[in-house]
Write a protein that holds these residues in place. Structure first.
Motif, PDB file in Angstrom:
ATOM      1  N   TRP A 168       0.763  -1.277  -0.071  1.00 28.44           N
ATOM      2  CA  TRP A 168       0.028  -0.106  -0.143  1.00 28.44           C
ATOM      3  C   TRP A 168       0.873   1.215   0.068  1.00 28.44           C
ATOM      4  CZ3 TRP A 168      -4.583   2.222  -0.997  1.00 28.44           C
ATOM      5  CH2 TRP A 168      -4.864   3.153  -0.546  1.00 28.44           C
ATOM      6  N   SER A 170      -0.220   5.387  -0.197  1.00 27.24           N
ATOM      7  CA  SER A 170      -1.385   6.263  -0.153  1.00 27.24           C
ATOM      8  C   SER A 170      -1.491   7.057  -1.331  1.00 27.24           C
ATOM      9  CB  SER A 170      -1.338   7.372   1.017  1.00 27.24           C
ATOM     10  OG  SER A 170      -0.273   8.075   1.077  1.00 27.24           O
ATOM     11  N   ARG A 173      -3.980   5.771  -4.041  1.00 24.15           N
ATOM     12  CA  ARG A 173      -5.065   5.359  -3.618  1.00 24.15           C
ATOM     13  C   ARG A 173      -6.206   5.317  -4.988  1.00 24.15           C
ATOM     14  NH1 ARG A 173      -5.468   9.417  -0.841  1.00 24.15           N
ATOM     15  NH2 ARG A 173      -5.120   8.164   1.348  1.00 24.15           N
ATOM     16  N   ASN A 202     -12.515   4.704   0.805  1.00 21.04           N
ATOM     17  CA  ASN A 202     -11.849   4.897   1.965  1.00 21.04           C
ATOM     18  C   ASN A 202     -11.185   3.496   2.337  1.00 21.04           C
ATOM     19  OD1 ASN A 202     -10.737   5.596   4.586  1.00 21.04           O
ATOM     20  ND2 ASN A 202     -12.435   5.249   5.691  1.00 21.04           N
ATOM     21  N   GLU A 204      -8.209   2.839   3.424  1.00 22.50           N
ATOM     22  CA  GLU A 204      -7.476   2.783   4.553  1.00 22.50           C
ATOM     23  C   GLU A 204      -8.425   2.436   5.619  1.00 22.50           C
ATOM     24  OE1 GLU A 204      -5.496   6.447   2.338  1.00 22.50           O
ATOM     25  OE2 GLU A 204      -7.317   5.369   2.489  1.00 22.50           O
ATOM     26  N   TYR A 207      -9.809  -1.505   4.867  1.00 21.10           N
ATOM     27  CA  TYR A 207      -9.104  -2.611   4.817  1.00 21.10           C
ATOM     28  C   TYR A 207      -7.972  -2.406   5.911  1.00 21.10           C
ATOM     29  CZ  TYR A 207     -11.282  -4.105   0.600  1.00 21.10           C
ATOM     30  OH  TYR A 207     -11.977  -4.265  -0.354  1.00 21.10           O
ATOM     31  N   LEU A 208      -7.121  -1.522   5.807  1.00 17.40           N
ATOM     32  CA  LEU A 208      -5.804  -1.292   6.612  1.00 17.40           C
ATOM     33  C   LEU A 208      -6.334  -1.293   8.302  1.00 17.40           C
ATOM     34  CD1 LEU A 208      -3.829   1.194   4.210  1.00 17.40           C
ATOM     35  CD2 LEU A 208      -4.303  -1.586   3.950  1.00 17.40           C
ATOM     36  N   ALA A 209      -6.996  -0.427   8.242  1.00 19.22           N
ATOM     37  CA  ALA A 209      -7.211  -0.103   9.914  1.00 19.22           C
ATOM     38  C   ALA A 209      -8.104  -1.156  10.406  1.00 19.22           C
ATOM     39  CB  ALA A 209      -8.183   1.235   9.799  1.00 19.22           C
ATOM     40  N   TYR A 213      -4.868  -5.521   4.222  1.00 18.81           N
ATOM     41  CA  TYR A 213      -3.726  -5.114   3.344  1.00 18.81           C
ATOM     42  C   TYR A 213      -4.229  -4.966   1.958  1.00 18.81           C
ATOM     43  CZ  TYR A 213      -0.806  -7.003   7.193  1.00 18.81           C
ATOM     44  OH  TYR A 213      -0.357  -7.082   8.371  1.00 18.81           O
TER      45      TYR A 213
END
Length: 316
Positions: A168, A170, A173, A202, A204, A207-209, A213
């Motif tokens: 990832w 940013s 995106r 969104n 992030e 998925y990421l929060a 991944y």
């Protein structure tokens, strides 16, 4: 053709087969036998094991059902075979040697014996036993395949240039959103569910929060693919939002992205990975099956995505 090496294997085997068949025809003709040598496998199988169906013969000989059906039709037309109904199951038709074949057997057995003896003598004088080598080669071919590995390797040699799988960033995106929107537009008329909007607007947070991944496929300065791994609970993960640029499809990029996701899932101790897809996406479904995913009933009865009609899982 020897100079062509293994590329000529099929042609050389065909040439050898054609020569042997032609010489057997001459031997039969000289002995007053009218049997076509191509009938031998089915003829001898029925002689040794008795009446059976086309399906059983195909399985025992390791050839296709249509191939046996074609030979059987020719043998029936020439009255080498008879066809009867299975007394145990009226729906099944059984093939058996006809009276003409049974009369031929006593004459042809000594011919077969002489053919076999001479071929055995030729092979016994070889440094490398031919039949053992063929057995080993066929076993390797069955175990490792031929078409799929060649196509897979060719796909990796992408005309898109060298492809790198990266994590990832940013700054990428918009590529994640654009690749998936293009995929949805191409195959599903731009269908967007609320879950799609949350994931693409969104990534992030979606998925990421939550412990997931996202990966990208980069070719030179272009982003040509993406894939996400969503975490659902402790050790359960979902392959999600896998998309590849239309101009680079069929070159192994999707496979590399999914493999990156599966490697991370294993690293995290995942017990199971699942995905939802659509059977109309034949290339993607074939990829998932090749990687070990199997279709199972949806645990919720149906998907939240109207476009999805297949739920697949892979135990890790």
């Amino acid at each position: 053709m020897r100079d062509f090496g293994s590329l000529s294997l099929g042609s050389r085997l065909k040439r050898l087969s054609d020569r042997l068949m032609a010489e057997v025809v001459d031997i039969y003709r000289a002995q007053g036998v009218e049997l076509n040598p191509t009938f031998f496998p089915l003829f001898n199988l029925l002689h040794r094991q008795g009446a059976m169906s086309v399906t059983e013969a195909a399985e025992l000989l390791g050839v296709s059902h249509p191939a046996i059906s074609k030979i059987a039709r020719k043998m029936l037309a020439e009255q080498w075979l008879s066809k009867t109904t299975d007394p145990a199951d009226e729906r099944r038709q059984l093939l058996a040697l006809s009276e003409r074949s049974r009369q031929l057997l006593e004459r042809i057995k000594p011919i077969w014996q002489q053919i076999r003896s001479h071929l055995d003598l030729l092979m016994a004088q070889q440094e490398h036993p031919l039949l053992a080598a063929l057995d080993e080669f066929e076993a390797q071919l069955e175990r490792r395949g031929f078409k799929a590995p060649v196509l897979s390797t060719l796909a990796e040699q992408s005309p898109c240039g060298e492809v790198e799988i990266i994590g990832w960033d940013s700054g990428l995106r918009d590529h994640f959103r654009d690749l998936n929107l293009a995929w949805l537009e191409r195959y599903f008329g731009g269908e967007l569910t609320e879950q799609d909007r949350q994931a693409l607007d969104n990534p992030e947070g979606y998925y990421l929060a939550r412990g997931g991944y996202i990966w990208f496929a980069r070719s030179e300065d272009r982003i040509v693919g993406c894939c996400a791994l969503a975490r659902h609970g402790g050790k359960r993960f979902e392959i999600s939002k896998m998309g590849v640029d239309a101009g680079c499809q069929g070159r192994g990029i999707g496979r590399r992205l999914v493999l990156a996701a599966l490697a991370k899932a294993r690293e995290l101790g995942a017990g199971e990975v699942y995905l939802e897809s659509a059977t109309r996406l034949e290339r993607a479904i074939r990829l998932y099956r090749n990687l070990g995913f199997r279709a199972v009933p949806h645990p919720d009865g149906r998907s939240i995505y109207p476009r999805s009609d297949i739920y697949m899982t892979l135990a890790l």
